[in-house]
Design a protein around this motif. Sequence first.
Motif, mmCIF file in Angstrom:
data_model
loop_
_atom_site.group_PDB
_atom_site.id
_atom_site.type_symbol
_atom_site.label_atom_id
_atom_site.label_comp_id
_atom_site.label_asym_id
_atom_site.label_seq_id
_atom_site.Cartn_x
_atom_site.Cartn_y
_atom_site.Cartn_z
ATOM 1 N N THR A 6 33.535 52.156 47.092
ATOM 2 C CA THR A 6 32.300 51.391 47.175
ATOM 3 C C THR A 6 32.633 49.969 47.593
ATOM 4 O O THR A 6 33.757 49.488 47.392
ATOM 5 C CB THR A 6 31.562 51.345 45.823
ATOM 6 O OG1 THR A 6 32.379 50.666 44.865
ATOM 7 C CG2 THR A 6 31.221 52.742 45.325
ATOM 8 N N LEU A 7 31.666 49.310 48.163
ATOM 9 C CA LEU A 7 31.861 47.923 48.573
ATOM 10 C C LEU A 7 32.182 47.056 47.372
ATOM 11 O O LEU A 7 33.055 46.181 47.429
ATOM 12 C CB LEU A 7 30.620 47.415 49.298
ATOM 13 C CG LEU A 7 30.654 45.976 49.790
ATOM 14 C CD1 LEU A 7 31.832 45.764 50.733
ATOM 15 C CD2 LEU A 7 29.347 45.617 50.456
ATOM 16 N N SER A 8 31.513 47.298 46.265
ATOM 17 C CA SER A 8 31.754 46.539 45.043
ATOM 18 C C SER A 8 33.190 46.728 44.556
ATOM 19 O O SER A 8 33.844 45.765 44.140
ATOM 20 C CB SER A 8 30.770 46.981 43.962
ATOM 21 O OG SER A 8 31.033 46.322 42.763
ATOM 22 N N ALA A 9 33.691 47.960 44.610
ATOM 23 C CA ALA A 9 35.055 48.226 44.156
ATOM 24 C C ALA A 9 36.079 47.528 45.044
ATOM 25 O O ALA A 9 37.069 46.973 44.544
ATOM 26 C CB ALA A 9 35.321 49.730 44.142
ATOM 27 N N TYR A 10 35.861 47.535 46.351
ATOM 28 C CA TYR A 10 36.791 46.857 47.254
ATOM 29 C C TYR A 10 36.774 45.343 47.028
ATOM 30 O O TYR A 10 37.818 44.692 47.027
ATOM 31 C CB TYR A 10 36.463 47.177 48.715
ATOM 32 C CG TYR A 10 36.919 48.549 49.133
ATOM 33 C CD1 TYR A 10 38.269 48.847 49.303
ATOM 34 C CD2 TYR A 10 36.009 49.567 49.369
ATOM 35 C CE1 TYR A 10 38.695 50.100 49.676
ATOM 36 C CE2 TYR A 10 36.427 50.837 49.745
ATOM 37 C CZ TYR A 10 37.763 51.090 49.900
ATOM 38 O OH TYR A 10 38.184 52.338 50.275
ATOM 39 N N THR A 11 35.592 44.789 46.822
ATOM 40 C CA THR A 11 35.493 43.349 46.570
ATOM 41 C C THR A 11 36.175 42.998 45.257
ATOM 42 O O THR A 11 36.944 42.030 45.182
ATOM 43 C CB THR A 11 34.016 42.921 46.539
ATOM 44 O OG1 THR A 11 33.400 43.278 47.776
ATOM 45 C CG2 THR A 11 33.895 41.428 46.315
ATOM 46 N N GLN A 12 35.918 43.778 44.216
ATOM 47 C CA GLN A 12 36.533 43.535 42.909
ATOM 48 C C GLN A 12 38.053 43.631 43.009
ATOM 49 O O GLN A 12 38.772 42.841 42.395
ATOM 50 C CB GLN A 12 35.980 44.541 41.894
ATOM 51 C CG GLN A 12 36.083 44.116 40.476
ATOM 52 C CD GLN A 12 35.382 42.799 40.178
ATOM 53 O OE1 GLN A 12 34.409 42.403 40.811
ATOM 54 N NE2 GLN A 12 35.895 42.091 39.221
ATOM 55 N N ALA A 13 38.541 44.595 43.770
ATOM 56 C CA ALA A 13 39.987 44.747 43.948
ATOM 57 C C ALA A 13 40.577 43.509 44.617
ATOM 58 O O ALA A 13 41.624 43.004 44.187
ATOM 59 C CB ALA A 13 40.289 45.989 44.777
ATOM 60 N N ARG A 14 39.914 43.016 45.643
ATOM 61 C CA ARG A 14 40.417 41.821 46.327
ATOM 62 C C ARG A 14 40.438 40.617 45.398
ATOM 63 O O ARG A 14 41.372 39.806 45.435
ATOM 64 C CB ARG A 14 39.568 41.530 47.561
ATOM 65 C CG ARG A 14 39.805 42.539 48.675
ATOM 66 C CD ARG A 14 38.964 42.261 49.869
ATOM 67 N NE ARG A 14 39.358 41.009 50.506
ATOM 68 C CZ ARG A 14 38.698 40.486 51.529
ATOM 69 N NH1 ARG A 14 37.637 41.078 52.020
ATOM 70 N NH2 ARG A 14 39.107 39.346 52.058
ATOM 71 N N LEU A 15 39.427 40.501 44.540
ATOM 72 C CA LEU A 15 39.382 39.377 43.598
ATOM 73 C C LEU A 15 40.503 39.484 42.566
ATOM 74 O O LEU A 15 41.148 38.480 42.233
ATOM 75 C CB LEU A 15 38.024 39.313 42.913
ATOM 76 C CG LEU A 15 36.834 38.964 43.817
ATOM 77 C CD1 LEU A 15 35.527 39.095 43.055
ATOM 78 C CD2 LEU A 15 36.992 37.584 44.410
ATOM 79 N N ARG A 16 40.754 40.677 42.065
ATOM 80 C CA ARG A 16 41.823 40.857 41.074
ATOM 81 C C ARG A 16 43.200 40.660 41.695
ATOM 82 O O ARG A 16 44.102 40.118 41.050
ATOM 83 C CB ARG A 16 41.712 42.233 40.432
ATOM 84 C CG ARG A 16 40.533 42.342 39.495
ATOM 85 C CD ARG A 16 40.469 43.686 38.818
ATOM 86 N NE ARG A 16 39.319 43.761 37.938
ATOM 87 C CZ ARG A 16 38.567 44.832 37.813
ATOM 88 N NH1 ARG A 16 38.849 45.942 38.479
ATOM 89 N NH2 ARG A 16 37.539 44.819 37.001
ATOM 90 N N ILE A 17 43.375 41.100 42.909
ATOM 91 C CA ILE A 17 44.654 40.895 43.603
ATOM 92 C C ILE A 17 44.885 39.406 43.818
ATOM 93 O O ILE A 17 45.996 38.901 43.615
ATOM 94 C CB ILE A 17 44.683 41.671 44.929
ATOM 95 C CG1 ILE A 17 44.753 43.181 44.651
ATOM 96 C CG2 ILE A 17 45.854 41.234 45.804
ATOM 97 C CD1 ILE A 17 44.503 44.053 45.869
ATOM 98 N N ALA A 18 43.844 38.688 44.200
ATOM 99 C CA ALA A 18 43.965 37.243 44.394
ATOM 100 C C ALA A 18 44.335 36.554 43.093
ATOM 101 O O ALA A 18 45.169 35.637 43.075
ATOM 102 C CB ALA A 18 42.657 36.671 44.948
ATOM 103 N N SER A 19 43.749 36.998 42.000
ATOM 104 C CA SER A 19 44.056 36.422 40.695
ATOM 105 C C SER A 19 45.509 36.702 40.298
ATOM 106 O O SER A 19 46.204 35.815 39.773
ATOM 107 C CB SER A 19 43.105 36.983 39.645
ATOM 108 O OG SER A 19 43.401 36.455 38.382
ATOM 109 N N ALA A 20 45.976 37.914 40.557
ATOM 110 C CA ALA A 20 47.370 38.247 40.243
ATOM 111 C C ALA A 20 48.333 37.425 41.102
ATOM 112 O O ALA A 20 49.374 36.962 40.613
ATOM 113 C CB ALA A 20 47.616 39.736 40.460
ATOM 114 N N ASN A 21 47.978 37.230 42.356
ATOM 115 C CA ASN A 21 48.824 36.400 43.223
ATOM 116 C C ASN A 21 48.821 34.948 42.764
ATOM 117 O O ASN A 21 49.848 34.257 42.846
ATOM 118 C CB ASN A 21 48.358 36.501 44.678
ATOM 119 C CG ASN A 21 48.665 37.848 45.287
ATOM 120 O OD1 ASN A 21 49.524 38.589 44.800
ATOM 121 N ND2 ASN A 21 47.966 38.181 46.355
#
Length: 182
Positions: A83-98
């Motif tokens: 889902t678009l929401s899942a992809y956006t959430q994944a990008r936000l969490r990856i950015a936070s981990a980075n």
Amino acid sequence: MKTSHAFLLVGAALAWAGSARAQTVPDAKTVYEGAKATAEANFKAARARCDQIAGNPHDLCMAEARAARVRVEEEAEAAYKNTLSAYTQARLRIASANYDRDKVRCAAVTGNDRDVCLEQAKATLIAAQADAKADRKSIEARQDARADKLAAEYRVAIEKCDAYAGAVKDQCVNTAKTAFGK
């Protein structure tokens, strides 16, 4: 008689090919669980390598291992949910981990260089978050535009049907509804 045999053979071949394809394509949940297991195994291996290092390099090694695990898990979960929401959430969490990884990296320097490093890490986080949100809005806008275009084309098709009467008009309307999924 020969024609019916040919159709039966072709049908059997297609059914066999379809079942063979279904057996070779893993389902999404299996792929997702496999990716999570791989991410966990890679993290444990990286943690074992990091335990051989001391001090800030150890902390940095662990932060990089965590960021790598988060990336794999989030990408797998987004692909699983699709889902678009899942992809956006994944990008936000990856950015936070980075960002967390970059903060640990900044701990190795002192003074103004550390402040600059932290500000750069924060700027990178904000840019990644803004890009994820902007991409989501852009995709949603394209989807809305596509839906509006289809609705307009459907209205045109229905309007064309008004030129007919009776059964022909009904058939035209049904064809338009089928073509546009209404």
